[in-house]
Design a protein around this motif. Structure first.
Motif, PDB file in Angstrom:
ATOM      1  N   UNK A 160       0.824  -1.211   0.000  1.00 16.34           N
ATOM      2  CA  UNK A 160       0.000   0.000   0.000  1.00 16.34           C
ATOM      3  C   UNK A 160       0.853   1.253   0.000  1.00 16.34           C
ATOM      4  N   UNK A 161       1.901   1.259   0.826  1.00 16.87           N
ATOM      5  CA  UNK A 161       2.802   2.416   0.865  1.00 16.87           C
ATOM      6  C   UNK A 161       3.504   2.602  -0.473  1.00 16.87           C
ATOM      7  N   UNK A 162       3.946   1.500  -1.074  1.00 22.02           N
ATOM      8  CA  UNK A 162       4.603   1.591  -2.392  1.00 22.02           C
ATOM      9  C   UNK A 162       3.627   2.096  -3.446  1.00 22.02           C
ATOM     10  N   UNK A 163       2.364   1.640  -3.391  1.00 20.06           N
ATOM     11  CA  UNK A 163       1.361   2.109  -4.355  1.00 20.06           C
ATOM     12  C   UNK A 163       1.112   3.605  -4.181  1.00 20.06           C
ATOM     13  N   UNK A 164       1.084   4.076  -2.936  1.00 20.04           N
ATOM     14  CA  UNK A 164       0.893   5.505  -2.690  1.00 20.04           C
ATOM     15  C   UNK A 164       2.046   6.314  -3.271  1.00 20.04           C
ATOM     16  N   UNK A 165       3.279   5.858  -3.040  1.00 17.01           N
ATOM     17  CA  UNK A 165       4.447   6.577  -3.567  1.00 17.01           C
ATOM     18  C   UNK A 165       4.443   6.555  -5.093  1.00 17.01           C
ATOM     19  N   UNK A 166       4.105   5.403  -5.673  1.00 16.80           N
ATOM     20  CA  UNK A 166       4.037   5.324  -7.136  1.00 16.80           C
ATOM     21  C   UNK A 166       2.942   6.227  -7.694  1.00 16.80           C
ATOM     22  N   UNK A 167       1.852   6.374  -6.967  1.00 16.99           N
ATOM     23  CA  UNK A 167       0.799   7.278  -7.401  1.00 16.99           C
ATOM     24  C   UNK A 167       1.306   8.722  -7.423  1.00 16.99           C
ATOM     25  N   UNK A 168       2.060   9.102  -6.387  1.00 21.92           N
ATOM     26  CA  UNK A 168       2.654  10.438  -6.365  1.00 21.92           C
ATOM     27  C   UNK A 168       3.628  10.624  -7.522  1.00 21.92           C
ATOM     28  N   UNK A 169       4.412   9.587  -7.806  1.00 19.66           N
ATOM     29  CA  UNK A 169       5.360   9.653  -8.916  1.00 19.66           C
ATOM     30  C   UNK A 169       4.613   9.837 -10.239  1.00 19.66           C
ATOM     31  N   UNK A 170       3.505   9.120 -10.396  1.00 19.84           N
ATOM     32  CA  UNK A 170       2.714   9.244 -11.624  1.00 19.84           C
ATOM     33  C   UNK A 170       2.161  10.664 -11.779  1.00 19.84           C
ATOM     34  N   UNK A 171       1.711  11.250 -10.678  1.00 21.93           N
ATOM     35  CA  UNK A 171       1.208  12.627 -10.743  1.00 21.93           C
ATOM     36  C   UNK A 171       2.326  13.590 -11.133  1.00 21.93           C
ATOM     37  N   UNK A 172       3.475  13.445 -10.487  1.00 23.89           N
ATOM     38  CA  UNK A 172       4.594  14.330 -10.805  1.00 23.89           C
ATOM     39  C   UNK A 172       5.083  14.123 -12.244  1.00 23.89           C
ATOM     40  N   UNK A 173       5.087  12.868 -12.702  1.00 22.02           N
ATOM     41  CA  UNK A 173       5.488  12.589 -14.079  1.00 22.02           C
ATOM     42  C   UNK A 173       4.507  13.223 -15.054  1.00 22.02           C
ATOM     43  N   UNK A 174       3.226  13.168 -14.738  1.00 20.93           N
ATOM     44  CA  UNK A 174       2.212  13.758 -15.610  1.00 20.93           C
ATOM     45  C   UNK A 174       2.402  15.269 -15.714  1.00 20.93           C
ATOM     46  N   UNK A 175       2.684  15.917 -14.595  1.00 16.66           N
ATOM     47  CA  UNK A 175       2.935  17.359 -14.617  1.00 16.66           C
ATOM     48  C   UNK A 175       4.190  17.656 -15.434  1.00 16.66           C
ATOM     49  N   UNK A 176       5.212  16.813 -15.265  1.00 18.07           N
ATOM     50  CA  UNK A 176       6.455  17.003 -16.015  1.00 18.07           C
ATOM     51  C   UNK A 176       6.208  16.870 -17.511  1.00 18.07           C
ATOM     52  N   UNK A 177       5.445  15.874 -17.932  1.00 12.86           N
ATOM     53  CA  UNK A 177       5.147  15.694 -19.361  1.00 12.86           C
ATOM     54  C   UNK A 177       4.341  16.873 -19.879  1.00 12.86           C
ATOM     55  N   UNK A 178       3.368  17.335 -19.080  1.00 12.43           N
ATOM     56  CA  UNK A 178       2.577  18.494 -19.511  1.00 12.43           C
ATOM     57  C   UNK A 178       3.442  19.726 -19.693  1.00 12.43           C
ATOM     58  N   UNK A 179       4.331  19.980 -18.748  1.00 11.50           N
ATOM     59  CA  UNK A 179       5.236  21.133 -18.872  1.00 11.50           C
ATOM     60  C   UNK A 179       6.213  20.946 -20.025  1.00 11.50           C
TER      61      UNK A 179
END
Length: 162
Positions: free
Chosen positions: A61-80
């Motif tokens: 669960x903790x790893x899934x939460x961290x990966x979810x944060x990574x996915x959000x940050x990656x999405x913002x990075x791709x958008x920028x």
């Protein structure tokens, strides 16, 4: 009666004076004690496994939460990145990223629906239950022991010589 069943040596003098009833009583006491100890051991092992599984699920669960944060940050990075390199407007680059994730979600839903349609339900249980009901009603003769083994492998064709 012996205080600790099984504590004496086999064939000792005290065993020759005991009746068959006492020996049977000791044997059943020993057997019930063994069963109780085995059940206790199984409970302890199951509890230890449950604790390990619980800890592992928490870690997943903790790893899934961290990966979810990574996915959000990656999405913002791709958008920028799309806004900066391709020269798109910010709203268009973030809309493109969102559309990409919607496409992935649609594909996952399609795969899930296809897998659900492929399920067979309880087909084998329905067949065996209907056979059992027929046997209980007397409509079907119960299979012989040799037939039971071949019925379990009913998906494989029987040899022609049988």
């Amino acid at each position: 009666m012996v205080d600790k069943p099984g504590a004496g040596q086999p064939g000792a003098a005290s065993d020759s004076d005991r009746s068959i009833g006492e020996l049977v009583s000791d044997a059943t006491d020993n057997l019930s004690r063994i069963v109780r100890l085995e059940i206790k051991l199984a409970k302890l092992e199951a509890k230890a496994d449950a604790v390990k599984i619980g800890k592992s699920l928490g870690e997943f669960g903790a790893a899934a939460f961290v990966l979810h944060l990574v996915l959000i940050l990656f999405s913002v990075t791709v958008g920028l990145f799309l806004a900066e390199v391709a020269g798109w407007a910010f709203w268009l680059s973030f809309l493109t990223v969102t559309g990409f994730y919607l496409l992935i979600a649609a594909l996952l839903i399609l795969v899930a629906v296809i897998n659900l349609k492929r399920r067979q339900g309880l087909a084998r249980t329905a067949v065996t239950t209907s056979r059992l009901m027929g046997i209980l009603r007397g409509e079907i003769r119960p299979p012989r022991s040799a037939d039971v083994e071949t019925a379990a492998d009913s998906e494989t064709p029987a040899p022609a010589g049988r």
